[in-house]
Motif scaffolding. Structure first.
Motif, PDB file in Angstrom:
ATOM      1  N   THR A  58       7.664  10.417 -29.359  1.00 58.07           N
ATOM      2  CA  THR A  58       7.906   9.466 -30.202  1.00 58.07           C
ATOM      3  C   THR A  58       6.901   8.594 -30.467  1.00 58.07           C
ATOM      4  N   ARG A  59       6.052   8.241 -29.370  1.00 61.03           N
ATOM      5  CA  ARG A  59       4.652   7.396 -29.538  1.00 61.03           C
ATOM      6  C   ARG A  59       3.930   8.072 -30.524  1.00 61.03           C
ATOM      7  N   LEU A  60       3.622   9.266 -30.455  1.00 61.32           N
ATOM      8  CA  LEU A  60       2.640  10.180 -31.093  1.00 61.32           C
ATOM      9  C   LEU A  60       3.296  10.147 -32.465  1.00 61.32           C
ATOM     10  N   ASN A  61       4.346  10.459 -32.986  1.00 60.72           N
ATOM     11  CA  ASN A  61       5.002  10.607 -34.199  1.00 60.72           C
ATOM     12  C   ASN A  61       4.850   9.078 -35.045  1.00 60.72           C
ATOM     13  N   SER A  62       5.193   8.155 -34.187  1.00 60.22           N
ATOM     14  CA  SER A  62       5.112   6.891 -34.880  1.00 60.22           C
ATOM     15  C   SER A  62       3.664   6.428 -35.226  1.00 60.22           C
ATOM     16  N   TYR A  67      -1.183   7.346 -40.849  1.00 64.35           N
ATOM     17  CA  TYR A  67      -2.250   7.914 -41.213  1.00 64.35           C
ATOM     18  C   TYR A  67      -2.287   8.944 -42.319  1.00 64.35           C
ATOM     19  N   PRO A  68      -3.126   9.326 -43.168  1.00 59.36           N
ATOM     20  CA  PRO A  68      -2.874  10.682 -43.722  1.00 59.36           C
ATOM     21  C   PRO A  68      -2.715  11.778 -43.090  1.00 59.36           C
ATOM     22  N   ALA A  69      -2.452  12.894 -43.843  1.00 62.79           N
ATOM     23  CA  ALA A  69      -2.214  14.226 -43.323  1.00 62.79           C
ATOM     24  C   ALA A  69      -3.485  14.630 -42.723  1.00 62.79           C
ATOM     25  N   PRO A  70      -3.699  15.687 -41.875  1.00 61.89           N
ATOM     26  CA  PRO A  70      -4.980  16.202 -41.344  1.00 61.89           C
ATOM     27  C   PRO A  70      -5.728  16.691 -42.494  1.00 61.89           C
ATOM     28  N   MET A 324      -8.973   6.750 -35.592  1.00 63.83           N
ATOM     29  CA  MET A 324      -8.187   7.763 -36.546  1.00 63.83           C
ATOM     30  C   MET A 324      -8.436   7.434 -38.077  1.00 63.83           C
ATOM     31  N   GLN A 325      -8.604   6.347 -38.374  1.00 63.84           N
ATOM     32  CA  GLN A 325      -8.853   5.903 -39.860  1.00 63.84           C
ATOM     33  C   GLN A 325     -10.348   6.538 -39.967  1.00 63.84           C
ATOM     34  N   PHE A 326     -11.265   6.201 -39.245  1.00 64.35           N
ATOM     35  CA  PHE A 326     -12.579   6.792 -39.485  1.00 64.35           C
ATOM     36  C   PHE A 326     -12.678   8.443 -39.976  1.00 64.35           C
ATOM     37  N   LEU A 327     -11.871   8.987 -39.082  1.00 59.98           N
ATOM     38  CA  LEU A 327     -11.891  10.442 -39.208  1.00 59.98           C
ATOM     39  C   LEU A 327     -11.019  11.038 -40.197  1.00 59.98           C
ATOM     40  N   THR A 328      -9.964  10.298 -40.596  1.00 58.22           N
ATOM     41  CA  THR A 328      -9.259  10.706 -41.582  1.00 58.22           C
ATOM     42  C   THR A 328      -9.705  10.363 -43.118  1.00 58.22           C
ATOM     43  N   SER A 329     -10.819   9.471 -43.089  1.00 58.88           N
ATOM     44  CA  SER A 329     -11.491   9.074 -44.218  1.00 58.88           C
ATOM     45  C   SER A 329     -12.765   9.799 -44.614  1.00 58.88           C
ATOM     46  N   LEU A 330     -13.083  10.671 -43.666  1.00 55.17           N
ATOM     47  CA  LEU A 330     -14.093  11.463 -43.904  1.00 55.17           C
ATOM     48  C   LEU A 330     -14.222  12.562 -45.168  1.00 55.17           C
TER      49      LEU A 330
END
Length: 330
Positions: A58-62, A67-70, A324-330
């Motif tokens: 539940t925590r992971l999905n929330s 964040y954007p998709a992988p 996570m924001q850093f990674l998904t914005s690459l």
């Protein structure tokens, strides 16, 4: 692997890490043999918190919903992991895993056994994931970097990784603000914030701020919760050394069998020492501390609750930078 499949894989990992599989017990033994600071008690505590706060479905999905998709076109991300407490690099690896990028991981020599075992188990269960995480000694030609180290090593990281997107982390610590109304239970909980993992984590409280005319008696009593740590020879050596230094310098101090309280302006304290300072105005102090880039968290009434500093959530990022924001914005 889709996000749904990866979350399922992480939930399975949580079930494994919270169990009593003989292979896991053997890994804990090897981790302690490799690093005497990684006692079974603190390894178990780290695993317990990871399973509860990082690997809950539940925590992971929330959390992922924000964040954007992988990544469709994965990049290679070099991660230089710390090793001050058991599995301290797990959150960075988790973010890299879920972001879809290839993780090239340089493990700390202090925490090779546990992290390698986690990666090996995921690869064993899900062979299609095996090439997403590569453990390497040299992290050359990555597209981005995340590096955790001391203030000194950070200067080198900044130099070498300047031309790449990066997150560079430096020394950080945590403090507590007491107002004199704390209960005995709260002060025992504060002992957790100070003493868990021997005080080696950036979320460990290394300094307290107390009102003028503060009575330390109840605090010292609460800190006795961890008197048994004096039986750990590495910790006891630090205690004896730091006490000897204070005595040689004719310094003022208070102490019980497991920790030394010393008045100091510094937020950072040596292992086995807890610094303290007095304050007159809590509001002014709070504003000063919130502006201090050396702090990971503040414990006290109205801040991080006593006893929870070592229970970070998925959104409690090191240095306050959203990995996570850093990674998904690459």
């Amino acid at each position: 692997m889709s996000s749904i499949e990866k979350v399922a894989a992480l939930v399975r990992l949580g079930q494994y890490l919270s169990g009593d599989d003989p292979a896991l017990q053997a890994v804990k033994d090897r981790a302690f043999q490799a690093n005497g600071w990684f006692t079974h008690e603190f390894i178990d505590l780290s695993l317990q918190n990871i399973c509860r706060y990082y690997l809950d479905e539940t925590r992971l999905n929330s959390w992922l919903a924000g964040y954007p998709a992988p990544a469709v076109n994965p990049r290679s991300v070099g991660i230089v992991a710390a090793g001050n407490i058991p599995l301290v690099g797990f959150h960075d690896w988790l973010c890299g895993f879920l972001s879809g990028h290839q993780v090239r991981l340089k493990l700390s020599t202090k925490d090779v056994v546990l992290m390698q075992h986690v990666i090996d188990k995921i690869s064993e269960w899900y062979p299609q994931y095996a090439k997403q995480t590569l453990v390497q000694e040299m992290l050359k030609n990555c597209d981005a970097y995340i590096a955790t180290g001391s203030n000194n090593s950070a200067r080198y990281f900044e130099y070498y990784f300047a031309q790449y997107p990066h997150i560079i982390r430096r020394n950080r610590t945590s403090v507590a603000i007491l107002d004199g109304t704390e209960t005995a239970e709260e002060l025992e909980a504060l002992a957790d914030d100070v003493m868990l993992y021997f005080g080696l984590g950036c979320r460990n409280v290394t300094k307290i701020f107390v009102p003028d005319e503060y009575n330390f008696e109840a605090l010292i009593k609460g800190l006795r919760k961890y008197t048994y740590l004096a039986d750990h020879h590495k910790y006891k050596n630090n205690y004896d050394y730091n006490l000897a230094l204070i005595l040689l310098n004719s310094g003022l101090y208070m102490a019980n069998d497991n920790i030394i309280l010393q008045e100091s302006a510094s937020l950072f304290s040596p292992l086995s020492v807890l610094h303290y300072s007095h304050y007159a105005d809590k509001k002014v102090l709070t504003e000063e501390l919130k502006a201090n880039n050396d702090l990971q968290c503040i414990v006290g009434h109205g801040f991080t609750p006593f006893g929870t500093a070592q229970q970070p959530s998925l959104s409690d990022f090191a240095d306050g930078v959203d990995t996570m924001q850093f990674l998904t914005s690459l």
